[in-house]
Each structure stands twice: as structure tokens, then as C-alpha cells.
Design an enzyme around this catalytic site. Structure first.
Site, PDB file in Angstrom:
ATOM      1  N   ASP A 101       0.999 -11.338 -36.315  1.00  0.00           N
ATOM      2  CA  ASP A 101       0.019 -12.169 -37.020  1.00  0.00           C
ATOM      3  C   ASP A 101      -1.185 -11.281 -37.256  1.00  0.00           C
ATOM      4  OD1 ASP A 101      -0.246 -14.818 -38.208  1.00  0.00           O
ATOM      5  OD2 ASP A 101      -2.106 -14.859 -37.076  1.00  0.00           O
ATOM      6  N   GLY A 153      -1.999  -6.791 -49.765  1.00  0.00           N
ATOM      7  CA  GLY A 153      -3.071  -7.660 -49.263  1.00  0.00           C
ATOM      8  C   GLY A 153      -4.460  -7.151 -49.645  1.00  0.00           C
ATOM      9  N   ASP A 181      -5.860  -4.396 -48.823  1.00  0.00           N
ATOM     10  CA  ASP A 181      -5.992  -2.931 -48.730  1.00  0.00           C
ATOM     11  C   ASP A 181      -6.926  -2.336 -49.790  1.00  0.00           C
ATOM     12  OD1 ASP A 181      -4.490  -2.585 -46.459  1.00  0.00           O
ATOM     13  OD2 ASP A 181      -2.652  -2.009 -47.495  1.00  0.00           O
TER      14      ASP A 181
HETATM   15  P1  IMP Z   1       0.255 -13.482 -41.825  1.00  0.00           P
HETATM   16  O1  IMP Z   1       1.559 -13.140 -42.477  1.00  0.00           O
HETATM   17  O2  IMP Z   1       0.040 -14.944 -41.636  1.00  0.00           O
HETATM   18  O3  IMP Z   1       0.059 -12.690 -40.565  1.00  0.00           O
HETATM   19  O4  IMP Z   1      -0.892 -13.050 -42.848  1.00  0.00           O
HETATM   20  C1  IMP Z   1      -1.210 -11.732 -43.021  1.00  0.00           C
HETATM   21  C2  IMP Z   1      -2.174 -11.591 -44.196  1.00  0.00           C
HETATM   22  O5  IMP Z   1      -3.271 -10.777 -43.765  1.00  0.00           O
HETATM   23  C3  IMP Z   1      -1.543 -10.837 -45.359  1.00  0.00           C
HETATM   24  O6  IMP Z   1      -0.978 -11.719 -46.297  1.00  0.00           O
HETATM   25  C4  IMP Z   1      -2.717 -10.071 -45.920  1.00  0.00           C
HETATM   26  O7  IMP Z   1      -3.466 -10.893 -46.769  1.00  0.00           O
HETATM   27  C5  IMP Z   1      -3.554  -9.775 -44.692  1.00  0.00           C
HETATM   28  N1  IMP Z   1      -3.161  -8.475 -44.082  1.00  0.00           N
HETATM   29  C6  IMP Z   1      -2.582  -8.275 -42.868  1.00  0.00           C
HETATM   30  N2  IMP Z   1      -2.350  -6.972 -42.663  1.00  0.00           N
HETATM   31  C7  IMP Z   1      -2.789  -6.346 -43.771  1.00  0.00           C
HETATM   32  C8  IMP Z   1      -2.788  -4.979 -44.156  1.00  0.00           C
HETATM   33  O8  IMP Z   1      -2.311  -4.083 -43.461  1.00  0.00           O
HETATM   34  N3  IMP Z   1      -3.324  -4.717 -45.350  1.00  0.00           N
HETATM   35  C9  IMP Z   1      -3.865  -5.681 -46.161  1.00  0.00           C
HETATM   36  N4  IMP Z   1      -3.857  -6.970 -45.864  1.00  0.00           N
HETATM   37  C10 IMP Z   1      -3.316  -7.302 -44.658  1.00  0.00           C
END
Ligand code: IMP
Length: 222
Positions: free
Chosen positions: A91, A181, A183
Site C-alpha cells: 500500500d 502515478g 512520478d
Molecule cells: P494503492 O494501489 O492503493 O497502494 O495506490 C497507490 C497509488 O499511489 C498509485 O496509484 C499512485 O497514484 C501512487 N503511487 C504509489 N507508488 C508510486 C510511485 O512509485 N510512483 C508514483 N505514484 C505512486
């Protein structure tokens, strides 16, 4: 007199050590994360096959925790329960202190549509603009957070937890074509690059996810 019900038996089985499995489910359907995990696990040279949950037709879990660690555990348990295998979940998200650490656990759906990176980035730029207008020469700090949870079985009372934090600054406009995301908005002054302008290998060597995986590996074997 003691009674032993089917529920008791299941509970006892769940508390017993499980036979180590050399197959783990990766509780994510996020393509950007999966690409990074693939490289990171390959570098770790583990004697384990990692199976993304999508390959087992496992749907995303309902993430109703209030913190990264709660949601990571929810996702890992969900994938383990559906597959019967050990599971590892990530997460992660972006925390911006001047926004009270938003988007935080809502990073993937910040603009209301799960996984719409362009809309999420546009919303972040818009939310920060009034703050930039009042302090134009002050960089806006942000940090990427990654919490990993690994469970040996769905009811594992002792999940393995690892956390990585990556500090940077949030740009007013995107820069760089790689990554995913947020980045392109995540500026690293010491590298004069955004997370999106680093190579995949360079990003993994310093990122929140790279840090968290390396920390998790120090806690293995299970
Ligand atoms: P999760 O899948 O609910 O953990 O959401 C993760 C979200 O956080 C992604 O959809 C991105 O928007 C953001 N995120 C997490 N890790 C990264 C990364 O390494 N680079 C850019 N955005 C990230």
C-alpha cells in the site's frame, strides 16, 4: 466438557505453522507497481515464484483502512484467503505535509476515479497552486510512502511489515516520461531529476518501494 466445532478446528489450523510455500501471491493489479516488483524480486534472487493476483483472477480488496499499514494487511489477507497461498501486498502513495498528508492512502483515487494518473496529478497541481502563489520561492515538500505486508496465511497473526519513505518536492508541472502515478511531479533536488526521469533501475535503488522491499528481505526467511 469441551466441545470442538468446525470453526474451532479452522481457527486452530490457521494458528498452526503452515508448510512453507515457494509461491507467493502479489496483491496488486497496478501495472506500474508490478513492473517495479518484478525487477526488485529478480534482483533479490529469492527461491520463490511471485504470482500477481490478476493471474489468479483475484479482484482488488476493499481498502477501508485509515492507514497504509492497515490497507496493506487487508490486501495481503484478501489475496491469501482467495488463493490459499502466502501473500505480499504494497500500500503506497504520496503524502504532502502542507495538505495534511493528502492524498495519502487515497492517492490512487485522489481525483475520484481509481488509477486515473492524469486526473490525480492535475488535482494535486490545482490544490497546491494557492500555496505556491503565497510563497512562490518555497519548495513544496512531499514524500512517497510504501508499506509492505506479508502474510504466511490469511489469518496470520504476525504479518511481516516493512516501510519505505522517499522525500522530495512537488513540481507545479510534470517532467519526465517514465514511471507511473505521481512520478512526473516528484522532484529530487539532489539528483536534479523527477521520479519519472530516472531509469527504472535508478528509481528502484532509492525509491520508497525499493527501500521497503530491501527491508522486508532482511526479515526473511519466514
Ligand atoms: P494503492 O494501489 O492503493 O497502494 O495506490 C497507490 C497509488 O499511489 C498509485 O496509484 C499512485 O497514484 C501512487 N503511487 C504509489 N507508488 C508510486 C510511485 O512509485 N510512483 C508514483 N505514484 C505512486
Amino acid at each position: 466438557m469441551t466441545h470442538s466445532s468446525a470453526a474451532d478446528t479452522t481457527r486452530e489450523e490457521n494458528l498452526n505453522p503452515v508448510t512453507p510455500s515457494n509461491q507467493w501471491v502479489l496483491a496488486s493489479n497496478n501495472k506500474g507497481k508490478l513492473a517495479e516488483f518484478k525487477r526488485l524480486f529478480a534482483a533479490a534472487d529469492l527461491d520463490v515464484t511471485i504470482i500477481p493476483q490478476g493471474q489468479l483472477d483475484i479482484e482488488d480488496a476493499i481498502e477501508d483502512g485509515l492507514s497504509f499499514v492497515e490497507n496493506a494487511i487487508i490486501k495481503a489477507r484478501h489475496a491469501s484467503r482467495a488463493s490459499g497461498l502466502p501473500a505480499i501486498a504494497d500500500d503506497s502513495g504520496l503524502c504532502v505535509p502542507v495538505l495534511g498528508n493528502a492524498p495519502g492512502i487515497y492517492s490512487a483515487r485522489y481525483a475520484g476515479e481509481h488509477g486515473n494518473d492524469a486526473k490525480n496529478n492535475a488535482k494535486l497541481i490545482a490544490e497546491l497552486q494557492p500555496i505556491r502563489d503565497t510563497q512562490p520561492s518555497t519548495p513544496i515538500k512531499g514524500m512517497f510512502v510504501c508499506v509492505l505486508a506479508m502474510v504466511r496465511h490469511a489469518d496470520d497473526p504476525l504479518p511481516i511489515i516493512a516501510q519505505g519513505l522517499w522525500q522530495g518536492e512537488i513540481l507545479a508541472a510534470p517532467y519526465g516520461d517514465g514511471g507511473f502515478g505521481y512520478d512526473p511531479l516528484f522532484w529530487l533536488p539532489e539528483l536534479q531529476a523527477t521520479a519519472a526521469s530516472l531509469s527504472a533501475a535508478d528509481k528502484n535503488s532509492v525509491s520508497h518501494r525499493g527501500q521497503a522491499i530491501r527491508q522486508l528481505l532482511t526479515q526473511l526467511p519466514l
